[in-house]
Design a protein around this motif. Sequence first.
Motif, PDB file in Angstrom:
ATOM      1  N   VAL A  61      -6.044  30.972  14.989  1.00 52.32           N
ATOM      2  CA  VAL A  61      -6.876  31.503  13.891  1.00 52.32           C
ATOM      3  C   VAL A  61      -7.588  30.372  13.162  1.00 52.32           C
ATOM      4  O   VAL A  61      -6.973  29.356  12.817  1.00 52.32           O
ATOM      5  N   LYS A  62      -8.877  30.568  12.907  1.00 56.80           N
ATOM      6  CA  LYS A  62      -9.672  29.610  12.141  1.00 56.80           C
ATOM      7  C   LYS A  62     -10.320  30.311  10.959  1.00 56.80           C
ATOM      8  O   LYS A  62     -10.780  31.451  11.075  1.00 56.80           O
ATOM      9  N   LYS A  63     -10.376  29.622   9.846  1.00 52.61           N
ATOM     10  CA  LYS A  63     -10.975  30.210   8.651  1.00 52.61           C
ATOM     11  C   LYS A  63     -12.458  30.511   8.871  1.00 52.61           C
ATOM     12  O   LYS A  63     -12.949  31.564   8.429  1.00 52.61           O
ATOM     13  N   ILE A  64     -13.144  29.630   9.558  1.00 53.77           N
ATOM     14  CA  ILE A  64     -14.579  29.775   9.783  1.00 53.77           C
ATOM     15  C   ILE A  64     -14.908  31.085  10.503  1.00 53.77           C
ATOM     16  O   ILE A  64     -15.986  31.656  10.330  1.00 53.77           O
ATOM     17  N   ASP A  65     -13.946  31.583  11.299  1.00 48.25           N
ATOM     18  CA  ASP A  65     -14.165  32.826  12.055  1.00 48.25           C
ATOM     19  C   ASP A  65     -13.812  34.065  11.228  1.00 48.25           C
ATOM     20  O   ASP A  65     -13.999  35.191  11.716  1.00 48.25           O
ATOM     21  N   ASN A  66     -13.285  33.872  10.025  1.00 51.73           N
ATOM     22  CA  ASN A  66     -12.802  35.015   9.245  1.00 51.73           C
ATOM     23  C   ASN A  66     -13.358  35.016   7.822  1.00 51.73           C
ATOM     24  O   ASN A  66     -12.716  35.498   6.897  1.00 51.73           O
ATOM     25  N   LEU A  67     -14.562  34.488   7.677  1.00 50.61           N
ATOM     26  CA  LEU A  67     -15.142  34.373   6.341  1.00 50.61           C
ATOM     27  C   LEU A  67     -15.441  35.732   5.707  1.00 50.61           C
ATOM     28  O   LEU A  67     -15.457  35.852   4.485  1.00 50.61           O
ATOM     29  N   GLN A  68     -15.658  36.770   6.535  1.00 52.39           N
ATOM     30  CA  GLN A  68     -15.912  38.094   5.978  1.00 52.39           C
ATOM     31  C   GLN A  68     -14.657  38.639   5.301  1.00 52.39           C
ATOM     32  O   GLN A  68     -14.736  39.262   4.231  1.00 52.39           O
ATOM     33  N   LYS A  69     -13.498  38.395   5.907  1.00 50.16           N
ATOM     34  CA  LYS A  69     -12.238  38.802   5.271  1.00 50.16           C
ATOM     35  C   LYS A  69     -12.068  38.084   3.933  1.00 50.16           C
ATOM     36  O   LYS A  69     -11.668  38.689   2.932  1.00 50.16           O
TER      37      LYS A  69
END
Length: 369
Positions: A324-332
Amino acid sequence: MKIAILGTRGIPNHYGGFEQFAEFFSVYLVDKGHEVYCYNSHNHKFQEKTFHGVNIIHQHDPEYKYGTFGQFIYDYNCIMDSRKRDFDIIIQLGYTSNSIWCFLLPKKPIIITNMDGLEWKRTKYSKPVQQFLKFAERLAAISSDYLVSDSIGIEKFLKEKYNKNSTYIAYGAYPFDSPNEEFLKEYNVEKENFNMIMARFEPENNLDMVLEGVAQSNDKTPILVIGKHETKYGEYLKNKFKSHDNIRFLGGIYNLEHLNNLRYFSKLYFHGHSVGGTNPSLLEAMASQALVIAHHNDFNKGILKENGIYFSNPPEVKNILESVKKIDNLQKVQNNYQAIIKDFNWEKINGQYLQLFEECYSRHKTRKQ
């Protein structure tokens, strides 16, 4: 109104969630023109008589000497003092060590109790203590004039268990949008190159589960473990993971600016709490725009909904760390931040409490001591 806040170690906050609420709410009430008193432990770091207009009443608190039993004495001292003060409203934050003294509460004030979480479910307590806490919960539920629940789950439980209505008012957080990387130097970490977990060192907060996943993982990103660890359980965890250099026990941090920046710049923020209502540190993580990795349970899911990433065991933590990467979950991250602005902001929460107080006071104007 003349209002008293009981059930905390005192303000400003140097301990936990109820103390944080007491600090924010008491100052808010003063700003709205009310006369507010907050009870503090005699040995609280803050020894002044007022805090931003809030009157501080120090009472002897022998917890440092007797442990948990000392809390009962402290609450007794606070309640006995309240009998002399002619309050209009007393709000009790929690019930674990004060509800046994409910028969001593003054008759004139309206008694409002925030029922906290299901304390008797906490695994740190022995079976006899859990039975006592069920008894204390019942006392609080039946002796209070009004109840507050800080989660839908608690509201439902109180209705089913005691047939008592409660007012659902969540916890709050201030949106954080002014990050400053300079604070990271103090903790020897770099932007989005560290993970963190913040909790009291208690089994039901699943620190062991998270750190076991960290230990199993091939990802060696540092994880900051924040919380007062000078406890038996804390010593156990420090000893268990002492060979893992990327697990850093920092102790308690109570500077909100530091905490907000650490959460904001973290890669993954783990939230292991599994018992209780709306957890303050979860909302503060959302408000700080952290990517929240939460223990899979109804309390956490009720707040995060689809905007959390969930774990139930160490292998799942390991997998999250490695994938998991933060950059991939910015919408959350953004959805959670908007939820704070819309539903969980302190101004709204404080306003809901004040509205409840005003409604209760209006109903009880003719009540005599």
